[in-house]
Design a protein around this motif. Structure first.
Motif, PDB file in Angstrom:
ATOM      1  N   ASN A 126      -8.836  21.432  14.196  1.00  0.00           N
ATOM      2  CA  ASN A 126      -9.268  22.309  13.115  1.00  0.00           C
ATOM      3  C   ASN A 126      -8.153  23.188  12.570  1.00  0.00           C
ATOM      4  N   SER A 127      -6.914  22.935  12.962  1.00  0.00           N
ATOM      5  CA  SER A 127      -5.828  23.784  12.493  1.00  0.00           C
ATOM      6  C   SER A 127      -5.268  23.339  11.152  1.00  0.00           C
ATOM      7  N   THR A 128      -5.605  22.133  10.699  1.00  0.00           N
ATOM      8  CA  THR A 128      -5.075  21.664   9.428  1.00  0.00           C
ATOM      9  C   THR A 128      -6.190  21.551   8.390  1.00  0.00           C
ATOM     10  N   PHE A 129      -5.798  21.669   7.126  1.00  0.00           N
ATOM     11  CA  PHE A 129      -6.770  21.482   6.060  1.00  0.00           C
ATOM     12  C   PHE A 129      -6.296  20.461   5.022  1.00  0.00           C
ATOM     13  N   PHE A 130      -5.079  19.966   5.161  1.00  0.00           N
ATOM     14  CA  PHE A 130      -4.613  18.810   4.404  1.00  0.00           C
ATOM     15  C   PHE A 130      -3.913  17.861   5.365  1.00  0.00           C
ATOM     16  N   ASP A 131      -4.372  16.608   5.423  1.00  0.00           N
ATOM     17  CA  ASP A 131      -3.696  15.553   6.180  1.00  0.00           C
ATOM     18  C   ASP A 131      -3.395  14.427   5.198  1.00  0.00           C
ATOM     19  N   VAL A 132      -2.120  14.071   5.073  1.00  0.00           N
ATOM     20  CA  VAL A 132      -1.712  13.087   4.069  1.00  0.00           C
ATOM     21  C   VAL A 132      -1.101  11.874   4.761  1.00  0.00           C
ATOM     22  N   SER A 133      -1.609  10.697   4.423  1.00  0.00           N
ATOM     23  CA  SER A 133      -1.148   9.458   5.038  1.00  0.00           C
ATOM     24  C   SER A 133      -0.952   8.390   3.980  1.00  0.00           C
ATOM     25  N   GLU A 134      -0.127   7.397   4.299  1.00  0.00           N
ATOM     26  CA  GLU A 134       0.028   6.237   3.424  1.00  0.00           C
ATOM     27  C   GLU A 134      -1.157   5.298   3.639  1.00  0.00           C
ATOM     28  N   LYS A 135      -1.868   4.969   2.582  1.00  0.00           N
ATOM     29  CA  LYS A 135      -3.108   4.192   2.677  1.00  0.00           C
ATOM     30  C   LYS A 135      -2.874   2.809   3.273  1.00  0.00           C
ATOM     31  N   ALA A 136      -1.821   2.126   2.857  1.00  0.00           N
ATOM     32  CA  ALA A 136      -1.605   0.754   3.321  1.00  0.00           C
ATOM     33  C   ALA A 136      -1.416   0.711   4.834  1.00  0.00           C
ATOM     34  N   SER A 137      -0.737   1.701   5.401  1.00  0.00           N
ATOM     35  CA  SER A 137      -0.527   1.726   6.849  1.00  0.00           C
ATOM     36  C   SER A 137      -1.822   2.034   7.589  1.00  0.00           C
ATOM     37  N   VAL A 138      -2.634   2.931   7.045  1.00  0.00           N
ATOM     38  CA  VAL A 138      -3.924   3.249   7.662  1.00  0.00           C
ATOM     39  C   VAL A 138      -4.803   2.010   7.682  1.00  0.00           C
ATOM     40  N   GLU A 139      -4.843   1.280   6.575  1.00  0.00           N
ATOM     41  CA  GLU A 139      -5.681   0.085   6.499  1.00  0.00           C
ATOM     42  C   GLU A 139      -5.158  -1.016   7.425  1.00  0.00           C
ATOM     43  N   ALA A 140      -3.824  -1.154   7.509  1.00  0.00           N
ATOM     44  CA  ALA A 140      -3.248  -2.164   8.404  1.00  0.00           C
ATOM     45  C   ALA A 140      -3.566  -1.850   9.860  1.00  0.00           C
ATOM     46  N   ALA A 141      -3.528  -0.577  10.231  1.00  0.00           N
ATOM     47  CA  ALA A 141      -3.842  -0.169  11.608  1.00  0.00           C
ATOM     48  C   ALA A 141      -5.284  -0.495  11.955  1.00  0.00           C
ATOM     49  N   LYS A 142      -6.205  -0.305  11.003  1.00  0.00           N
ATOM     50  CA  LYS A 142      -7.608  -0.633  11.243  1.00  0.00           C
ATOM     51  C   LYS A 142      -7.797  -2.130  11.438  1.00  0.00           C
ATOM     52  N   GLU A 143      -7.016  -2.922  10.702  1.00  0.00           N
ATOM     53  CA  GLU A 143      -7.114  -4.382  10.843  1.00  0.00           C
ATOM     54  C   GLU A 143      -6.528  -4.838  12.176  1.00  0.00           C
ATOM     55  N   LEU A 144      -5.427  -4.254  12.563  1.00  0.00           N
ATOM     56  CA  LEU A 144      -4.749  -4.667  13.786  1.00  0.00           C
ATOM     57  C   LEU A 144      -5.470  -4.211  15.036  1.00  0.00           C
ATOM     58  N   TRP A 145      -6.038  -3.011  15.001  1.00  0.00           N
ATOM     59  CA  TRP A 145      -6.699  -2.439  16.181  1.00  0.00           C
ATOM     60  C   TRP A 145      -8.091  -1.941  15.796  1.00  0.00           C
ATOM     61  N   PRO A 146      -8.999  -2.861  15.469  1.00  0.00           N
ATOM     62  CA  PRO A 146     -10.317  -2.455  14.961  1.00  0.00           C
ATOM     63  C   PRO A 146     -11.160  -1.707  15.988  1.00  0.00           C
ATOM     64  N   ASP A 147     -10.884  -1.919  17.272  1.00  0.00           N
ATOM     65  CA  ASP A 147     -11.695  -1.287  18.312  1.00  0.00           C
ATOM     66  C   ASP A 147     -11.037  -0.055  18.908  1.00  0.00           C
ATOM     67  N   ASP A 148      -9.930   0.343  18.351  1.00  0.00           N
ATOM     68  CA  ASP A 148      -9.208   1.503  18.897  1.00  0.00           C
ATOM     69  C   ASP A 148      -8.869   2.466  17.760  1.00  0.00           C
ATOM     70  N   PRO A 149      -9.768   3.430  17.485  1.00  0.00           N
ATOM     71  CA  PRO A 149      -9.524   4.362  16.376  1.00  0.00           C
ATOM     72  C   PRO A 149      -8.360   5.308  16.634  1.00  0.00           C
ATOM     73  N   THR A 150      -7.873   5.374  17.869  1.00  0.00           N
ATOM     74  CA  THR A 150      -6.736   6.250  18.151  1.00  0.00           C
ATOM     75  C   THR A 150      -5.419   5.646  17.689  1.00  0.00           C
TER      76      THR A 150
END
Length: 301
Positions: free
Chosen positions: A59-83
């Protein structure tokens, strides 16, 4: 302390803002969170995920900025590990004064302060300490070019954020062992010990006696920058400061001769290593830290 540089919360909990449609201007899109604005160039908006609810750092941050393509690739590569995240560029958060001092004592890896407000809160820029670019296959040169461009913008985001939010004042300081030790002696549980060069007498002032002088050394914008040992007389007089409860292996020597009262030497007392020399500066000018420590010791003696 090792600090890695590549590119923790307010005492009260931050309420999550309901998502709103960001406002678009001629050149930027403005995102709102906790009453603050973050402007993103329009050409980057579709490449990014701008989280205005603050999840990456609790709860210490109020803006988190990430590159979308990397976030989507991580979900594809590790669909069962949200960490297994990816694509993190930066986050912006706010802490109160007590939390800031605690951070300065115990660790600011992947984070640094960049602004303050009139209520005494400190604004922190968080950044990853490793490369967060992720693709399904080996990143192509175009991927790297896009990543480098986003990182270059991200490295300047703190300044844009201050410009977009008039209630903030820029505030930066170094994060050396000396910064940590001074914060520890001033706001932590440890005490400061002082003694003159070639003297066996050790003075251990009460915290109430120490705080006015320590606050002078930590007041406003203070930098401790590396200095070469040929820029001053390293055999000159000095007063040593130690904080044995935490920094028992370090001695901080504040030089007191006229003309070099800005010089501080950091020595390892448990190893035969070459010392480091720092110059204290404030608002762009040398600051007579040795004079402050001399007045402190004179008040005790």
């Amino acid at each position: 302390m090792k600090k890695l540089v590549l590119f923790l919360a307010l005492a009260l909990s931050l309420c999550a803002c309901a998502p709103t449609q960001p406002a678009k201007t001629d050149t930027t899109t403005e995102f709102e969170s906790q009453g603050f604005t973050l402007s993103v160039p329009n050409e980057y908006v579709d490449l990014l995920i701008v989280d205005t609810e603050g999840t990456s750092w609790g709860n210490s941050t109020f803006f988190d900025v990430s590159e979308k393509a990397s976030v989507e690739a991580a979900k594809e590569l590790w669909p069962d590990d949200p960490t297994m995240g990816g694509g993190a560029l930066f986050s912006i958060g706010v802490v109160d004064e007590a939390k800031f001092h605690d951070m300065m004592i115990w660790g600011m890896t992947g984070a640094y302060v960049f602004a303050r407000d009139a209520e005494g809160n400190y604004y922190i820029y968080y950044h990853p300490t490793d490369v967060q670019l992720i693709r399904m296959d080996e990143p192509a040169e175009g991927d790297w070019e896009q990543w480098r461009e986003l990182c270059e913008w991200a490295s300047q985001a703190e300044q844009f954020f201050v410009d977009d939010n008039p209630g903030l004042t820029p505030y930066k300081r170094t994060y050396t062992d000396l910064d940590c030790a001074l914060h520890y002696a001033a706001y932590g549980e440890g005490s400061a010990h002082l003694h003159y060069k070639h003297s066996d007498a050790i003075y251990t002032p009460d915290r109430a006696d120490s705080l006015p002088y320590l606050e002078q050394l930590l007041d406003d914008v203070m930098y401790f920058e590396l200095l070469r040992d040929d820029e001053f007389d390293s055999e000159g007089d000095y007063i040593s400061l130690t904080a044995p409860e935490m920094f028992d292996y370090l001695s901080f020597d504040f030089f007191t001769d006229p003309g070099q009262q800005h010089v501080i030497r950091i020595r390892r007392t448990d190893m035969d290593l070459e010392p480091f020399y720092y110059a204290a500066s404030k608002d762009g000018d040398y600051f007579p830290a040795g004079q402050v420590v001399a007045h402190w010791l004179e008040s005790l003696a």
